[in-house]
Scaffold this motif. Structure first.
Motif, short mmCIF file in Angstrom:
data_model
loop_
_atom_site.label_atom_id
_atom_site.label_comp_id
_atom_site.label_asym_id
_atom_site.label_seq_id
_atom_site.Cartn_x
_atom_site.Cartn_y
_atom_site.Cartn_z
N ARG A 166 0.78 -1.23 0.00
CA ARG A 166 0.00 0.00 0.00
C ARG A 166 0.81 1.28 0.00
NH1 ARG A 166 -5.28 -1.83 -0.08
NH2 ARG A 166 -6.46 -0.16 0.87
N LEU A 167 1.98 1.24 0.57
CA LEU A 167 2.76 2.47 0.62
C LEU A 167 3.55 2.71 -0.66
CD1 LEU A 167 3.98 2.39 4.33
CD2 LEU A 167 2.01 3.52 3.38
N LEU A 168 3.48 1.73 -1.58
CA LEU A 168 4.22 1.89 -2.84
C LEU A 168 3.31 2.03 -4.05
CD1 LEU A 168 7.11 -0.73 -2.52
CD2 LEU A 168 7.27 1.74 -2.24
N THR A 169 2.02 1.69 -3.89
CA THR A 169 1.15 1.66 -5.06
C THR A 169 1.05 3.03 -5.73
OG1 THR A 169 -0.74 1.90 -3.59
CG2 THR A 169 -0.29 -0.30 -4.42
N GLN A 170 1.18 4.09 -4.92
CA GLN A 170 1.08 5.43 -5.51
C GLN A 170 2.37 5.85 -6.21
OE1 GLN A 170 -1.83 7.39 -5.14
NE2 GLN A 170 -2.68 5.49 -4.36
N MET A 171 3.44 5.15 -5.94
CA MET A 171 4.74 5.61 -6.45
C MET A 171 4.97 5.24 -7.89
SD MET A 171 7.67 5.26 -3.63
CE MET A 171 8.97 6.06 -4.49
N SER A 172 4.93 3.95 -8.15
CA SER A 172 5.12 3.54 -9.54
C SER A 172 4.74 2.08 -9.69
CB SER A 172 6.58 3.75 -9.96
OG SER A 172 7.36 2.61 -9.66
N ALA A 173 4.61 1.65 -10.92
CA ALA A 173 4.40 0.23 -11.20
C ALA A 173 5.59 -0.20 -12.02
CB ALA A 173 3.10 0.05 -11.97
N GLY A 174 6.56 -0.79 -11.34
CA GLY A 174 7.74 -1.19 -12.09
C GLY A 174 9.02 -0.66 -11.48
N LYS A 175 9.90 -0.20 -12.34
CA LYS A 175 11.24 0.16 -11.86
C LYS A 175 11.45 1.64 -11.59
CE LYS A 175 12.73 -4.12 -12.87
NZ LYS A 175 13.15 -5.09 -11.88
N GLN A 176 10.50 2.45 -12.01
CA GLN A 176 10.69 3.89 -11.82
C GLN A 176 10.73 4.24 -10.33
OE1 GLN A 176 7.55 6.47 -13.11
NE2 GLN A 176 8.94 8.00 -13.91
N TYR A 177 11.63 5.10 -9.95
CA TYR A 177 11.80 5.55 -8.56
C TYR A 177 12.27 4.44 -7.64
CZ TYR A 177 8.98 9.45 -10.25
OH TYR A 177 8.49 10.50 -10.97
N LEU A 178 12.80 3.34 -8.20
CA LEU A 178 13.21 2.21 -7.37
C LEU A 178 14.20 2.63 -6.29
CD1 LEU A 178 12.49 -0.76 -7.35
CD2 LEU A 178 14.53 -1.23 -8.66
N GLU A 179 15.09 3.58 -6.65
CA GLU A 179 16.12 3.98 -5.68
C GLU A 179 15.51 4.66 -4.45
OE1 GLU A 179 15.65 5.16 -8.64
OE2 GLU A 179 15.86 7.34 -8.73
N HIS A 180 14.27 5.12 -4.56
CA HIS A 180 13.63 5.79 -3.43
C HIS A 180 12.77 4.86 -2.59
CE1 HIS A 180 14.88 9.70 -4.81
NE2 HIS A 180 14.43 9.43 -6.01
N ALA A 181 12.56 3.66 -3.10
CA ALA A 181 11.62 2.76 -2.44
C ALA A 181 12.01 2.46 -0.99
CB ALA A 181 11.50 1.46 -3.23
N SER A 182 13.30 2.32 -0.73
CA SER A 182 13.72 1.95 0.62
C SER A 182 13.26 2.97 1.66
CB SER A 182 15.23 1.77 0.70
OG SER A 182 15.87 2.95 0.30
N LYS A 183 13.15 4.24 1.25
CA LYS A 183 12.69 5.27 2.19
C LYS A 183 11.27 4.99 2.65
CE LYS A 183 15.20 8.75 -0.43
NZ LYS A 183 15.08 9.90 -1.33
N TYR A 184 10.50 4.40 1.72
CA TYR A 184 9.09 4.18 2.02
C TYR A 184 8.85 2.83 2.67
CZ TYR A 184 8.31 8.46 -0.43
OH TYR A 184 8.33 9.77 -0.77
#
Lengths: 180, 170
Positions: B112-130
């Motif tokens: 749920r905390l990632l669904t708004q971010m992207s579907a796939g590899k975009q912004y992957l480097e920021h995922a760990s923050k979330y």
């Protein structure tokens, strides 16, 4: 068996506490990061503003309310629809100014402060100041510049929690300057 | 009862806030992740600290007192995957794997905390923050259930992610 029933009630209890607990963790962290209460209050207001400018979209999409024609309608929507939807409470609206540009939101109980006690060392902290920022940010997105501030706080020993809302002016620009 | 949208926005604002006041660099990034993880830990503890839950778990241990330790552990992990996850994220963990030696991998295919971010590899480097807050949340919940752990997360393609729980034997 009873275990199943227990788990059901727990789920409900846990859900209502998630936001309250998270907010509490945030305030605690901010108090560590900033030297004084005033800075924490400012930071909470800023964060609230950033949340408000996004929350309004969610609100408008889910609530089906039409455009408000005056500040009184706005007050009603805030108290009866928005607060209910997001915090599960319905504050009462009182103390209208003669010009109709100021009113108070009175909360008998504030869900943000469940299990919270304010230590003496933080007597200037406006614990729920996020809410003021949220109101300000959300209303700015619907072309209203307002001021929101706590005038009574149950955490500080007052009987109720009261937010004073003041209408400043209508915003004509489409793109208000966002905050950092 | 506070609405989910509020929590999501608050969480995102907390992530932004933590990073905004920090400088660039590896060390700072680590510090921010730790801050978020610690906040999640406190919340996770708080969520489990309810009287009803304590009663439930007293029952749990009474029933399983005589069984091998890992059976309790697995039951607790299942609780995290079902009840806990549903309460916090309105869905269950999609897949739980374990090596039966104290390592569990919890997979959420639509976090749920990632669904708004992207579907796939975009912004992957920021995922760990979330993910940091949630790692702490799991660690905190387990802590109040009597389990000491280290929780990490990895994402290869959003919004799916995996949380790895390493039980620390005391």
């Amino acid at each position: 068996m009873s275990r199943q029933a227990n788990r059901g009630t727990e789920s409900k209890k846990m859900s209502s506490e998630l936001f309250t607990l998270t907010y509490g963790a945030l305030v605690t962290q901010l108090c560590k990061d900033y030297e004084n209460d005033e800075d924490v209050n400012k930071q909470l207001d800023k964060m609230g503003y950033n949340i408000g400018v996004r929350l309004i979209e969610d609100f408008l999409a889910r609530s089906n309310v039409g455009k408000c024609h005056d500040f009184r309608e706005t007050a009603d929507v805030i108290a009866k629809v928005a607060f209910k939807m997001y915090l599960g409470i319905t504050p009462s609206i009182t103390n209208w100014s003669p010009a109709g540009d100021e009113f108070s939101l009175i909360m008998e109980n504030n869900p943000l402060v469940d299990f919270v006690e304010l230590p003496d060392s933080h007597s200037s902290l406006i614990y729920s100041n996020l809410l003021c920022g949220v109101l300000r940010g959300a209303l700015e997105m619907v072309q209203m510049a307002v001021e929101a501030k706590f005038v009574q706080d149950a955490l500080k020993g007052d009987g109720v929690t009261e937010i004073r809302m003041r209408f400043i002016r209508r915003i004509e620009d489409n793109l208000p300057v966002g905050e950092e | 009862m506070a609405d989910e949208a509020l929590f999501l926005l608050l969480h995102n604002e907390m992530v932004s806030g933590v990073y905004k006041s920090a400088e660039q660099g590896e060390v700072e990034n680590g510090r921010c992740i730790t801050k978020l993880e610690n906040m999640g830990f406190r919340v996770g503890q708080g969520l489990i600290e309810r009287k009803n839950t304590v009663l439930l778990l007293v029952d749990l241990f009474r029933f399983t007192k005589d069984t091998a330790r890992f059976k309790d552990e697995l039951d607790i992990m299942k609780f995290i995957c079902k009840d806990f996850w549903t309460t916090v994220f309105k869905k269950q963990i999609d897949n739980l794997r374990t090596n039966h030696q104290g390592i569990y991998v919890l997979q959420d295919n639509k976090f749920r905390l990632l669904t708004q971010m992207s579907a796939g590899k975009q912004y992957l480097e920021h995922a760990s923050k979330y993910l940091a807050f949630t790692c702490g949340l799991i660690r905190g919940g387990l802590s109040n259930l009597g389990i000491k752990s280290i929780v990490t997360a990895e994402v290869s393609s959003m919004p799916a992610c995996k949380f790895q729980v390493m039980i620390q034997k005391s």
